[in-house]
Write a protein that holds these residues in place. Sequence first.
Motif, PDB file in Angstrom:
ATOM      1  N   GLU A 145      38.255  30.894  35.832  1.00 51.89           N
ATOM      2  CA  GLU A 145      37.360  30.571  36.600  1.00 51.89           C
ATOM      3  C   GLU A 145      37.224  29.582  35.349  1.00 51.89           C
ATOM      4  O   GLU A 145      35.746  28.857  35.029  1.00 51.89           O
ATOM      5  CB  GLU A 145      36.405  31.705  35.395  1.00 51.89           C
ATOM      6  N   PHE A 146      38.525  28.777  34.695  1.00 53.88           N
ATOM      7  CA  PHE A 146      38.502  27.859  33.720  1.00 53.88           C
ATOM      8  C   PHE A 146      38.483  26.714  34.469  1.00 53.88           C
ATOM      9  O   PHE A 146      39.123  25.772  33.773  1.00 53.88           O
ATOM     10  CB  PHE A 146      39.919  27.888  32.685  1.00 53.88           C
ATOM     11  N   LEU A 179      33.974  38.653  38.227  1.00 54.17           N
ATOM     12  CA  LEU A 179      33.666  39.023  39.358  1.00 54.17           C
ATOM     13  C   LEU A 179      32.605  38.430  40.600  1.00 54.17           C
ATOM     14  O   LEU A 179      33.131  37.837  41.271  1.00 54.17           O
ATOM     15  CB  LEU A 179      33.033  41.010  39.893  1.00 54.17           C
ATOM     16  N   ASP A 180      31.950  37.287  39.836  1.00 52.04           N
ATOM     17  CA  ASP A 180      30.820  36.305  41.263  1.00 52.04           C
ATOM     18  C   ASP A 180      32.088  35.019  41.497  1.00 52.04           C
ATOM     19  O   ASP A 180      31.942  34.949  42.427  1.00 52.04           O
ATOM     20  CB  ASP A 180      29.675  35.487  40.732  1.00 52.04           C
ATOM     21  N   VAL A 181      32.708  34.753  40.081  1.00 49.27           N
ATOM     22  CA  VAL A 181      33.549  33.490  40.685  1.00 49.27           C
ATOM     23  C   VAL A 181      34.566  33.930  41.062  1.00 49.27           C
ATOM     24  O   VAL A 181      34.927  33.266  42.316  1.00 49.27           O
ATOM     25  CB  VAL A 181      34.078  33.446  38.647  1.00 49.27           C
ATOM     26  N   LEU A 182      35.046  35.144  41.152  1.00 46.71           N
ATOM     27  CA  LEU A 182      36.461  35.229  42.249  1.00 46.71           C
ATOM     28  C   LEU A 182      35.739  35.485  43.520  1.00 46.71           C
ATOM     29  O   LEU A 182      36.586  35.456  44.600  1.00 46.71           O
ATOM     30  CB  LEU A 182      37.425  36.242  42.055  1.00 46.71           C
ATOM     31  N   GLY A 183      34.948  36.181  43.199  1.00 49.86           N
ATOM     32  CA  GLY A 183      34.071  36.048  45.040  1.00 49.86           C
ATOM     33  C   GLY A 183      33.868  35.418  45.401  1.00 49.86           C
ATOM     34  O   GLY A 183      34.233  34.635  47.194  1.00 49.86           O
ATOM     35  N   SER A 184      33.086  34.189  44.748  1.00 49.29           N
ATOM     36  CA  SER A 184      32.800  33.152  45.481  1.00 49.29           C
ATOM     37  C   SER A 184      34.245  31.976  45.983  1.00 49.29           C
ATOM     38  O   SER A 184      34.207  31.352  46.868  1.00 49.29           O
ATOM     39  CB  SER A 184      31.854  31.918  44.257  1.00 49.29           C
ATOM     40  N   LEU A 185      35.298  32.607  45.221  1.00 44.39           N
ATOM     41  CA  LEU A 185      35.709  31.096  45.451  1.00 44.39           C
ATOM     42  C   LEU A 185      36.822  31.860  46.634  1.00 44.39           C
ATOM     43  O   LEU A 185      37.761  31.127  47.593  1.00 44.39           O
ATOM     44  CB  LEU A 185      36.906  31.249  44.117  1.00 44.39           C
ATOM     45  N   ALA A 186      37.600  32.898  46.934  1.00 45.06           N
ATOM     46  CA  ALA A 186      37.404  33.988  48.170  1.00 45.06           C
ATOM     47  C   ALA A 186      36.778  33.349  49.095  1.00 45.06           C
ATOM     48  O   ALA A 186      37.376  33.228  49.886  1.00 45.06           O
ATOM     49  CB  ALA A 186      37.443  35.556  47.263  1.00 45.06           C
ATOM     50  N   ASP A 198      45.482  36.647  50.198  1.00 43.85           N
ATOM     51  CA  ASP A 198      46.050  37.691  50.440  1.00 43.85           C
ATOM     52  C   ASP A 198      46.489  38.605  49.164  1.00 43.85           C
ATOM     53  O   ASP A 198      46.351  39.664  49.352  1.00 43.85           O
ATOM     54  CB  ASP A 198      47.763  37.222  50.095  1.00 43.85           C
ATOM     55  N   ALA A 199      45.613  37.739  48.126  1.00 44.90           N
ATOM     56  CA  ALA A 199      45.102  39.369  47.019  1.00 44.90           C
ATOM     57  C   ALA A 199      44.498  38.208  46.440  1.00 44.90           C
ATOM     58  O   ALA A 199      44.559  37.412  46.054  1.00 44.90           O
ATOM     59  CB  ALA A 199      47.129  38.926  46.256  1.00 44.90           C
ATOM     60  N   VAL A 200      43.580  39.212  44.884  1.00 47.46           N
ATOM     61  CA  VAL A 200      42.796  39.059  44.096  1.00 47.46           C
ATOM     62  C   VAL A 200      43.592  40.021  43.522  1.00 47.46           C
ATOM     63  O   VAL A 200      42.183  40.960  42.763  1.00 47.46           O
ATOM     64  CB  VAL A 200      41.344  38.753  44.402  1.00 47.46           C
ATOM     65  N   MET A 201      43.546  39.256  41.975  1.00 45.66           N
ATOM     66  CA  MET A 201      43.921  40.002  40.473  1.00 45.66           C
ATOM     67  C   MET A 201      42.630  39.361  39.649  1.00 45.66           C
ATOM     68  O   MET A 201      42.410  39.172  39.881  1.00 45.66           O
ATOM     69  CB  MET A 201      45.390  40.042  40.210  1.00 45.66           C
ATOM     70  N   SER A 202      42.037  40.973  39.550  1.00 43.60           N
ATOM     71  CA  SER A 202      40.644  41.203  38.554  1.00 43.60           C
ATOM     72  C   SER A 202      41.096  42.164  37.479  1.00 43.60           C
ATOM     73  O   SER A 202      42.196  43.184  37.424  1.00 43.60           O
ATOM     74  CB  SER A 202      39.756  41.585  39.719  1.00 43.60           C
ATOM     75  N   TYR A 203      40.930  41.902  36.450  1.00 42.35           N
ATOM     76  CA  TYR A 203      41.250  42.579  34.990  1.00 42.35           C
ATOM     77  C   TYR A 203      40.217  43.161  34.407  1.00 42.35           C
ATOM     78  O   TYR A 203      38.724  42.407  34.240  1.00 42.35           O
ATOM     79  CB  TYR A 203      42.481  42.044  34.020  1.00 42.35           C
ATOM     80  N   ALA A 204      40.455  43.824  33.510  1.00 40.69           N
ATOM     81  CA  ALA A 204      38.836  44.756  32.706  1.00 40.69           C
ATOM     82  C   ALA A 204      37.829  44.892  33.301  1.00 40.69           C
ATOM     83  O   ALA A 204      36.626  44.758  32.760  1.00 40.69           O
ATOM     84  CB  ALA A 204      38.774  44.229  31.950  1.00 40.69           C
ATOM     85  N   GLY A 215      32.577  48.073  43.113  1.00 36.04           N
ATOM     86  CA  GLY A 215      30.840  48.050  43.475  1.00 36.04           C
ATOM     87  C   GLY A 215      30.801  47.146  44.566  1.00 36.04           C
ATOM     88  O   GLY A 215      32.113  46.358  44.853  1.00 36.04           O
ATOM     89  N   PRO A 216      29.815  46.865  45.204  1.00 40.41           N
ATOM     90  CA  PRO A 216      29.427  45.510  46.562  1.00 40.41           C
ATOM     91  C   PRO A 216      30.341  43.512  46.249  1.00 40.41           C
ATOM     92  O   PRO A 216      30.244  43.260  46.095  1.00 40.41           O
ATOM     93  CB  PRO A 216      28.161  45.292  46.569  1.00 40.41           C
ATOM     94  N   LYS A 217      29.722  44.088  44.037  1.00 40.89           N
ATOM     95  CA  LYS A 217      30.360  42.546  43.827  1.00 40.89           C
ATOM     96  C   LYS A 217      31.207  42.539  43.458  1.00 40.89           C
ATOM     97  O   LYS A 217      31.912  41.153  43.086  1.00 40.89           O
ATOM     98  CB  LYS A 217      29.497  42.117  42.848  1.00 40.89           C
ATOM     99  N   GLY A 218      32.057  42.953  43.629  1.00 37.80           N
ATOM    100  CA  GLY A 218      33.623  43.788  43.730  1.00 37.80           C
ATOM    101  C   GLY A 218      34.129  43.805  44.482  1.00 37.80           C
ATOM    102  O   GLY A 218      34.196  42.444  45.677  1.00 37.80           O
ATOM    103  N   ILE A 219      34.999  44.432  45.352  1.00 38.03           N
ATOM    104  CA  ILE A 219      35.835  44.664  46.505  1.00 38.03           C
ATOM    105  C   ILE A 219      34.917  43.984  47.438  1.00 38.03           C
ATOM    106  O   ILE A 219      36.276  44.274  48.791  1.00 38.03           O
ATOM    107  CB  ILE A 219      37.140  45.814  46.415  1.00 38.03           C
ATOM    108  N   GLN A 220      34.057  45.357  48.150  1.00 40.52           N
ATOM    109  CA  GLN A 220      33.105  45.375  49.164  1.00 40.52           C
ATOM    110  C   GLN A 220      33.061  43.340  48.810  1.00 40.52           C
ATOM    111  O   GLN A 220      33.187  42.817  50.238  1.00 40.52           O
ATOM    112  CB  GLN A 220      31.906  45.261  48.797  1.00 40.52           C
TER     113      GLN A 220
END
Length: 438
Positions: A145-146, A179-186, A198-204, A215-220
């Motif tokens: 995200e940075f 999560l929105d950044v991780l999802g859009s980048l994936a 292959d993997a997306v690691m999220s924390y907290a 939820g839907p904004k995460g793993i879905q």
Amino acid sequence: MAATPPATADAPQVQRPVAYEKGTPLSAILPPLIFGTATFNHQYNDDPYALDTTGLVSDALTHGIRAFDTSPYYGPSETLLGAALATPFVRTTFPRSSYFILTKVGRIAEAHFDYSPAWVAQSIARSLARLHTSYLDVVYCHDVEFVSPAAVLGAVRELRRIRDEEGTLRYVGISGYPLDVLGSLAELVLRETGEPLDAVMSYANFTLQNEALAGPKGIQRLRNAGVDVVPNASPLGMGLLRRQGVPVGALGDFHPASRALRQAVRQASDFCDAHGEKLEVIAIRYALETWLARGASVGSRGDPASGVPWQQESNEAVGGTKLGVSVIGVSRAPELEKTMLVWRSILDGLEGGRETAIRAGRWSRAYEWAQNRKRAVQILSEGVQEVLGEWVGYTWESPPEEKGSKGEKEKEGGQGRVEAPWPTPDASPEPEVSIPLR
């Protein structure tokens, strides 16, 4: 105790290799419990070189842990982990093919990022040397995200070039908080390259306080983008969910939680105290146990850590289904021992747990105990969430709007500096937790 003798001898045995070949999905082989070594860091321990990191890594391997997460950003973590994995005992008993090393590229210091292809290649070469290995299993782009999406895409392409042309890494992913950044980048990576991450690691983002990752904004969304595995890190929410409050170390109070949120957590801790439990114990067990099921669709069938010395266990022994993957760090042997006891109890509660316990020579009622403990933790977890009230599901901005330096982040190749963001849990890992032997 069960009359059946233990299934394996209590003596060192050369461990079997992971069943990897080119094209094997990460979800087929990654263990569901990953040892996070961000704790091997000055930002968590005054002198990480004084820790018995060699003994800790050896004990972790002995008790079935087969994956270690690190980063160049974690101070001496890569060096200390590499030294621990290079001892004669580990080299003889645990061949490199029997465990995973996960590391990262791109984040150099608290406010310094470089996602350029040249730096990515240099960082990989340095990690290989520090870790005394000829290959890395998983490499993440660190705290995406940075930097700009273009920088992330460029770094992913370079990592895949190294994977395909040099063979020094096997799987490519990204890590971060929003999560929105991780999802859009994936989605961007899939759209622009035709190949999912292959993997997306999220924390907290899957804790007692915030379950957004499930939820839907995460793993879905990540699944829709073709992501194979989504490890969940920081089950204490960057140290928020503790009786003593957020950790304050040499870097000062880095945590973005507001005073009101901290007060709500304090009230939740009082609630747990009133029922003879510690908030951090309930939070850790809830996150680990619940994510096994909630994160299964983006989990793995890798061998679980048995928690019993020298006992190797297949995924089939705990039900055979994919299990959600968690990352948790410790820095001392008692923490590791207690964490593995909790993990073993969680595994005992899965399908086939009773039969597995009997075959292993453990208590024949271990499954029943684990089920009862799961129910108790669930009840208290619901109570904690009632106390937290409006703060359940709350997330903070990352990076904070007032701290981001957009112009620096948009430099070509993702090079440059941003005004100092707070350290992620990678930089300021989970505090030491005393987990009861139950």
